[in-house]
Every structure is written in structure tokens, then in C-alpha cells.
Design a protein around this motif. Sequence first.
Motif, mmCIF file in Angstrom:
data_model
loop_
_atom_site.group_PDB
_atom_site.id
_atom_site.type_symbol
_atom_site.label_atom_id
_atom_site.label_comp_id
_atom_site.label_asym_id
_atom_site.label_seq_id
_atom_site.Cartn_x
_atom_site.Cartn_y
_atom_site.Cartn_z
ATOM 1 N N GLY A 164 41.094 46.361 34.946
ATOM 2 C CA GLY A 164 40.512 45.557 35.842
ATOM 3 C C GLY A 164 40.995 45.943 37.354
ATOM 4 O O GLY A 164 42.024 46.273 37.326
ATOM 5 N N GLN A 165 40.812 45.115 38.460
ATOM 6 C CA GLN A 165 40.939 44.903 39.590
ATOM 7 C C GLN A 165 41.257 43.560 40.581
ATOM 8 O O GLN A 165 40.792 42.632 39.297
ATOM 9 C CB GLN A 165 39.592 44.920 40.494
ATOM 10 C CG GLN A 165 38.789 46.265 40.176
ATOM 11 C CD GLN A 165 37.996 47.021 41.537
ATOM 12 O OE1 GLN A 165 37.684 45.855 42.308
ATOM 13 N NE2 GLN A 165 37.487 47.813 41.488
ATOM 14 N N SER A 166 43.043 43.239 40.725
ATOM 15 C CA SER A 166 43.002 42.689 41.366
ATOM 16 C C SER A 166 43.759 42.324 42.477
ATOM 17 O O SER A 166 43.864 42.994 42.767
ATOM 18 C CB SER A 166 44.314 41.578 40.511
ATOM 19 O OG SER A 166 45.316 40.846 40.817
ATOM 20 N N LYS A 167 43.681 41.013 43.443
ATOM 21 C CA LYS A 167 44.516 41.742 44.452
ATOM 22 C C LYS A 167 45.593 41.245 44.760
ATOM 23 O O LYS A 167 46.594 40.906 45.992
ATOM 24 C CB LYS A 167 43.302 40.549 45.513
ATOM 25 C CG LYS A 167 42.501 40.850 45.863
ATOM 26 C CD LYS A 167 41.636 39.722 46.397
ATOM 27 C CE LYS A 167 40.069 39.962 47.282
ATOM 28 N NZ LYS A 167 39.650 38.830 48.437
ATOM 29 N N VAL A 168 46.715 40.986 43.745
ATOM 30 C CA VAL A 168 47.798 40.635 43.497
ATOM 31 C C VAL A 168 48.855 41.947 43.767
ATOM 32 O O VAL A 168 48.282 43.529 43.124
ATOM 33 C CB VAL A 168 48.208 39.635 41.388
ATOM 34 C CG1 VAL A 168 49.787 39.968 42.398
ATOM 35 C CG2 VAL A 168 47.462 38.721 42.164
#
Length: 147
Positions: free
Chosen positions: A53-57
Amino acid sequence: MKRELMFIKDFRPVYGYDKQIDNLEEDDLYDIPSKPSVYIIVSFKTKFIYPMGQSKVIYIGKKDNIQRRLKEHQRNLINAINDRFNECWHLDRYNYMRYHGAKVYYYTCREYQESKTLESSIIESFYDRYGSIPVANGARSFRCIKE
């Protein structure tokens, strides 16, 4: 709870993060307690691609004095923005913050909770959700073998 923190499981905190710092480069950090805490640095511009998935972390860290550590990150970020590093290489996390923005959420440890234990739980939750540790974390901080 903020969308970028949805990977955190129910172990803590029940009511969400203790505080949000909207822009690490510009915010005044003097009202942050000098207590053991875990912090999560998040991009306000970019989602990073992880295996699941994608994350801004960008980074998950801990320190027994959160105020001092965030001031250190702030100083290094400003140095990266202004290209004021003495050595030719510096930590990747500051380049991620420089080019993608940096806001911070932090969790103060409660009662007898240790920052290392809380950090390990949060990184483990991130790994379980996204199949990787955050892009700027250099080493695994959580247990790899499930009991």
C-alpha cells in the motif's frame, strides 16, 4: 485519529496522538514536554509506495526527551534545506523531509510504559499493514519472530 495513522492498532493510544506539529521546519517546539515519547514524521505532500500500500509516514522514532530530539530533527532539516551540512552525505530522513514536507505526531509514554516498547509496537503495526518499515527508518526496531 488521522488517516495517516490508521495503521496503529488498538494497543495505544485509545484517544489518538497527544499532539500534532503541523510543520517541523517552522513550528516552535518549546511547548512540547521533555518526556519519553514516540514520534511519527509524516509527509504533507507525498504518499510513499510500500509493498502492501501507500503511506505518508517517513520515519518512526523514540526518545526519552522528545523536545530535545524534535529540536535536533528541526535543526538538521533546516540545515538540509539550506545545504549546510559539513559532510557530503547526511541521513536520508532529512532529504525526505526536505522534499516532501514534515509534520509530526507524538505519543507520550504513560505510567510505566517505555518508549522503546511503544516504538516497537508502532513499527510492528506499520510493518504488518504495509509490508515494510518506513522509508527513512534505517534499522528494525521490533521483534521479527511472532510468539
